[in-house]
Design a protein around this motif. Structure first.
Motif, PDB file in Angstrom:
ATOM      1  N   SER A  24       0.709  -1.190   0.121  1.00 60.20           N
ATOM      2  CA  SER A  24       0.055  -0.110   0.036  1.00 60.20           C
ATOM      3  C   SER A  24       0.829   1.260  -0.119  1.00 60.20           C
ATOM      4  O   SER A  24       0.410   2.463  -0.622  1.00 60.20           O
ATOM      5  N   ILE A  37      -4.623   2.582   3.023  1.00 51.33           N
ATOM      6  CA  ILE A  37      -4.039   2.796   4.221  1.00 51.33           C
ATOM      7  C   ILE A  37      -2.902   1.950   4.591  1.00 51.33           C
ATOM      8  O   ILE A  37      -2.864   0.754   3.900  1.00 51.33           O
ATOM      9  N   THR A  45      -4.324  -3.835   4.931  1.00 51.69           N
ATOM     10  CA  THR A  45      -5.644  -3.610   3.851  1.00 51.69           C
ATOM     11  C   THR A  45      -6.354  -4.777   3.888  1.00 51.69           C
ATOM     12  O   THR A  45      -6.045  -6.091   4.103  1.00 51.69           O
ATOM     13  N   ASP A  64      -4.171  -2.721  -5.355  1.00 49.87           N
ATOM     14  CA  ASP A  64      -3.579  -3.269  -4.054  1.00 49.87           C
ATOM     15  C   ASP A  64      -4.511  -4.394  -3.502  1.00 49.87           C
ATOM     16  O   ASP A  64      -5.600  -4.302  -3.671  1.00 49.87           O
TER      17      ASP A  64
END
Ligand code: GTP
Ligand code: MG
Length: 298
Positions: A24, A37, A45, A64
């Motif tokens: 991320s 985040i 995540t 992601d």
């Protein structure tokens, strides 16, 4: 981008790897904004998050994914692993991340999932940690031998080093296509989803070890009045003892969580935010399929 240059490239680039390798962080760097985040803790995540980077010649649609889980088999982890498999099934290109100087059993398990029919770029992240060049070289040889990677690119997502080189390498493998998103788009998430994620990030960053995994965030109300957004959110926890920890002595912890989340939201939405955060006990949500659907995880 009204006149599309001849040979414009666009494609989906999956980012996979075991938990905590920096997927991320890398995505945010490549996009130039926080869309996913991050934290020092593994399993940050939970969703599949898209981040978009557009140049004059190409559009990279990065996807992601949650770190692939090999240890626990709860409903949440199964849903997260399914996300990784689904993402791998429909992308043009794969970036697999490992940490410089480390090759673990979990890394090897992720390698087993890699598609044989598409290019897979190995990104060796956190090279800022690898002070010893001889150790780094040995590690590069070890990972190169572990799987037939198309290319190997060492980077530091945190320091932003070698990212231009990485983009150039990736671009060479993108198919010729018209862009899928507008040139200013940076993510496929709604503001509502991003708001919930930013609150969850602060819980990850500000609460001790056990809490983050037992936490989910829902947005109960999201109103816009001109440039002001009024957001009402609930942090769901598993037990009363967790609720006490998230709230903290005299409400201090919850205050920090909501202040920091609000500041991030104001940056992301480019406007004022009024944020109200409540904490509620809802035991067993992580094994509740219906709850996961509500949260958009399943
Ligand atoms: N030193 C250093 N730390 C990094 C680098 N990239 C990421 N990190 C740190 O590694 C930790 C994990 O980063 P994340 O981006 O959340 O990792 P992730 O792979 O998305 O993790 P999950 O979502 O939990 O699977 C954070 O503390 C980051 O600051 C890097 O290039 N160098
Ligand atoms: Mg992550």
């Amino acid at each position: 981008m009204s006149t599309l240059p001849e040979g414009f490239r666009c494609g989906l680039v999956a980012i996979v790897g075991r938990p905590n390798v920096g997927k991320s962080t890398l995505l945010n760097r490549l996009v130039g904004q926080k869309v996913s985040i991050t934290s020092r803790k593994a399993q940050t995540t939970r969703h599949r998050v898209m981040g978009i980077h557009t140049t004059d010649t190409a559009q990279f649609v990065f996807v992601d994914t949650p770190g692939f889980q090999t240890r626990h088999a709860g409903t949440l982890n199964r849903a997260m692993n399914r996300r990784v498999r689904e993402t791998l099934a429909d992308t043009d290109l794969v970036m697999m991340l490992v940490e410089a100087g480390r090759l673990t059993r979990e890394d090897r398990q992720v390698m087993e999932l890699l598609p044989a029919d598409r290019p897979v770029i190995l990104v060796v992240n956190k090279i800022d940690h690898a002070k010893d060049r001889a150790v780094l070289m040995r590690h590069l040889q070890e990972v190169a031998a572990a799987h037939a990677f198309t290319e190997i690119v060492p980077v530091s997502a945190k320091q932003g080093s070698n990212l231009e080189e990485l983009l150039k390498t990736l671009e060479g493998y993108l198919p010729e296509n018209a862009p899928l998103f507008g040139e200013d788009d940076v993510t496929d998430q709604t503001e509502r989803q991003l708001a919930a994620e930013l609150i969850r990030e602060k819980v990850f960053r500000l609460c001790g070890e056990e809490i983050p995994y037992a936490v989910a965030v829902t947005i109960d109300k999201f109103e816009e009045e001109g440039r002001l957004r009024r957001i009402f959110a609930t942090i769901l926890v598993d037990r009363d003892s967790h609720k006490a920890i998230v709230i903290g002595k005299g409400g201090e912890k919850l205050k920090s969580i909501s202040t920091q989340a609000r500041q991030d939201m104001e940056r992301a939405f480019d406007g004022k935010v009024y944020l109200e955060v409540w904490v509620k006990v809802k035991g067993g949500w992580a094994d509740d399929v219906r709850m996961l659907k509500t949260l958009g995880i399943d």
